[in-house]
Scaffold this active site. Sequence first.
Site, PDB file in Angstrom:
ATOM      1  CD  GLU A 108       4.324  -4.537  -4.127  1.00 47.17           C
ATOM      2  OE1 GLU A 108       3.968  -5.690  -3.867  1.00 47.17           O
ATOM      3  OE2 GLU A 108       3.901  -3.883  -5.088  1.00 47.17           O
TER       4      GLU A 108
ATOM      5  CB  CYS B 206       3.418  -2.137  -7.618  1.00 49.59           C
ATOM      6  SG  CYS B 206       2.016  -3.021  -6.988  1.00 49.59           S
TER       7      CYS B 206
ATOM      8  CD  GLU C  24       4.149   4.918  -5.999  1.00 51.89           C
ATOM      9  OE1 GLU C  24       4.100   3.824  -6.551  1.00 51.89           O
ATOM     10  OE2 GLU C  24       3.876   5.080  -4.785  1.00 51.89           O
TER      11      GLU C  24
ATOM     12  N   GLY D 233       2.547   2.564   5.456  1.00 49.76           N
ATOM     13  CA  GLY D 233       3.429   1.412   5.597  1.00 49.76           C
ATOM     14  C   GLY D 233       4.586   1.676   6.529  1.00 49.76           C
TER      15      GLY D 233
ATOM     16  N   GLY E  23       0.815  -1.211   0.000  1.00 52.54           N
ATOM     17  CA  GLY E  23       0.000   0.000   0.000  1.00 52.54           C
ATOM     18  C   GLY E  23       0.844   1.254   0.000  1.00 52.54           C
TER      19      GLY E  23
END
Lengths: 524, 524
Positions: free
Chosen positions: B256, B293, B385, B239, B234
Amino acid sequence: MSQPVLIAGQWIASKGDRTFQAVNPATCESLADKFPVSPWAEVEQAIHAAANASAAMRGWPGERFARFLERYADRIEARSEELIELAHTETALPKQPRLKDAELPRTTNQLRQAASAARAGSWTQPTIDTKANIRAMFGPIGPVAVFGPNNFPFAFNSAAGGDFAAAIAAGNPVIAKGHSSHPATTRVFAEEALQAIRETEMPPALVQLIYRTSHEDGAKLVGHRLMGATGYTGARHAGLVLKEAADRAGKPIYLELSSINPVVVLPGALEERMDAIVTEFSSSCLMGTGQFCTNPGLVILLAGPKTETFIQAVGQKFGESPVGTMLGEGVQKSFASAIDTITKAGAKIVAGGAVGGGRGYCYQNTLLRVDGDHFLENSEALQTEAFGNGSLFVVASSVDQMAAVIEHLEGNLTGTFYSATTGADDDAYDRLAPAVRTKVGRLLNDKMPTGVAVSPAMNHGGPFPATGHPGFTAVGIPAAIHRFGMLQCYDGIRPHRLPELLQNRNPGSVFRLVDGRWTTDDIA
Amino acid sequence: MSQPVLIAGQWIASKGDRTFQAVNPATCESLADKFPVSPWAEVEQAIHAAANASAAMRGWPGERFARFLERYADRIEARSEELIELAHTETALPKQPRLKDAELPRTTNQLRQAASAARAGSWTQPTIDTKANIRAMFGPIGPVAVFGPNNFPFAFNSAAGGDFAAAIAAGNPVIAKGHSSHPATTRVFAEEALQAIRETEMPPALVQLIYRTSHEDGAKLVGHRLMGATGYTGARHAGLVLKEAADRAGKPIYLELSSINPVVVLPGALEERMDAIVTEFSSSCLMGTGQFCTNPGLVILLAGPKTETFIQAVGQKFGESPVGTMLGEGVQKSFASAIDTITKAGAKIVAGGAVGGGRGYCYQNTLLRVDGDHFLENSEALQTEAFGNGSLFVVASSVDQMAAVIEHLEGNLTGTFYSATTGADDDAYDRLAPAVRTKVGRLLNDKMPTGVAVSPAMNHGGPFPATGHPGFTAVGIPAAIHRFGMLQCYDGIRPHRLPELLQNRNPGSVFRLVDGRWTTDDIA
């Protein structure tokens, strides 16, 4: 003038203005050499040199690393007398058999096993899916910082021991942070490493050495963006500071922190062979003044007359046995403080319990006992690691209570069962062993845990707080090497660009997992 | 009345006084069902039930877990229409081909592959040293918490996806923390899991489900002393909060987190097959509204007329292509914020750049560009990101500058090279690829990274911040299972007490590493 540090292939004068000296634990006197506390700029210089070395070695075959490791092992042997002399002075560990006949050969053996694994590439676990043309293997993780412990000046030395050998075998440069208790020993290792680097034409920064840093700089080192990973063996508190810094930066850190290594002695075993167990236990617990990660520090027993006889016999043995010298004042103080914590938590002293009894830094061989009820009420304090020549016996009122004691245990490196050979203890074993299994890295039957064979099947690891991750071992080749590798997958890569180990032709006789089968064959 | 939670085999009313509703991203309207935010007492109840299940399953053969996983896969297929309908409503992902033809079969395939690995025991890597009589294998790590992401309501679902399958195959119970964007989908999975548990006589708490907790309680869950490990897929921020809590407690957590998946398009490739690359790149980047991802979020190019043509062509394609619906308002906001960060850091908009353009939550297909000098000055912000249908093109002035850009990259899941088939780009490839290799889990040639095959050789992992540890993969069997195993060594254990896989007789045809050789043979 302090001793120089080894940075980027040069022995250079440290710019640090603080120094420290090692102490001979047998005489409690400081040794002459002064060693520097390196300032951050020096540590950073080492990190950049290591990162450059790492980049220069990208794609190098394992053979290069194997040649270095083997040459280094040879050089260590050629200088072994000096190493043994220095380590004895700095640690008070006996020259023979310990340093000369056990630890030094173990060290060179580890280096050579690591060389073999690097050469063969077996540790990389090449995995090939021919249908999808996806191929993977482990490759180097990047510069590795190694923090060695006090208790193995050779076999776990930051510049020659197990973590060092594993990190190099995986293709990484090492920044060794020498343990402050044996800096001169570590210096000699680094001298020989540098010579081996030159002789095998490796990058000068393959092995670097700093002796000490501030705690802050140690944390900055392990969390630095250019670092790959860290290996740490030592005290729990200092290790947890490094762990936090490395974790925050997302850098793998492998730690060996603390372990009390529970031993369950079932009643049938005492019935059958009490004398042998008294002897085995006492030797294991007092050997090396108890300064082993796998020292049996907690024994779980079932209440009864035989158990009382056993406790008395071990107490007597502890009283009669010579008291060894500890590795330093810090070890003596920590041990005394741990015994204090354990007695305050309700344990009674059966033997020992005071500083002294031997030469230099020392503490009487100490046996403590507590009943199961007390243990369950105060299990955290009663699991305080007393690193040294002592152990706590927990006397449970029933097998049920033994099970409860086991459920309260923290993670440990080892767990051991002694049971009757007749099968008389089998019910109790079947009840208790599965619970111990989940708490320890290595389960033993009928022998003490202090021997740690360098075997591919060894696990010198275990759940926290024994280590930082229960999936890795610090001893045993090739498994220990994996800690310093990253998984590298090649998806649809043109054949000539693949690493040799992943090409259709098997370059040697390395086992590869091809389409679900381990084979040494070429791919058709 | 809110939906019940699944604790210890019972669907029970949550005691939480807060609820939430999922939203249909295509209509931006809330869905009817109310789901509870579980209070700590409920989470703790699940932890204790999981720990009991874990204890009850100690020593169970892989066959038991295989039967459950297979039965569960069958039940999922039987209820697939409802699952597809619910997931489509909750995520706006197309029913066909995405949910029905790709993701659902992938999910049941993963469960069945995990079942095979559990049955065969291949993932346990049995390792035997016959001479020293030391034997080791991987065994279950303990209760596993699985936090699934928003973008794969099936294949990474906390109660049915890859982490789930791997944790169960290793012999562990799972506490699923459903993603708030698709709670009804997750509920149906858990209903079928419970039925499969009953039909295969597994402990009722093998699979439990809670929908949401406070951040504090999530942190307490992953760091709880009775937990074994956590799998999280997530957003990076959430995270890292869990990572800190798990790390502090010494509990493995596999994360991840984020990845921008650099793609290097070398000039010869553009010279040779520009149109094909325009099409491949645009499809890969816009597929699933870019919510993968492994979405190619950063493209590194060499300045020149062909590169300008390429950028124009991709920009045009982005403008012409339909704008997909995003998974939710949060994704839209994060994407907008990331585009804002990247433009403020010096990137220029080539196409898109504003909210809208499609149905429901959406943002125009967005192409950004920046030159190499700017990238090197501001590489951290420019690596933000942007999870969605966008990408940043970095135009470097020279191959040297491409190399510098690569040295500034953070860790990523994938790294891709497009190069001329003639060999014209080989010098640049040889220069750049080794550097990319150390930064990514999976290296690709001549194809986009968005396909993640479920292959034993797959690595869906990579250096931080892509994941928390570069040695593990979240996709691929048996490798993904290792994350949820602990290394268990048996030293001198009496033969009849060894696990079947470590006894002299090979119980099936499982490969074992015996004295350095992988073999399916018995031990003589």
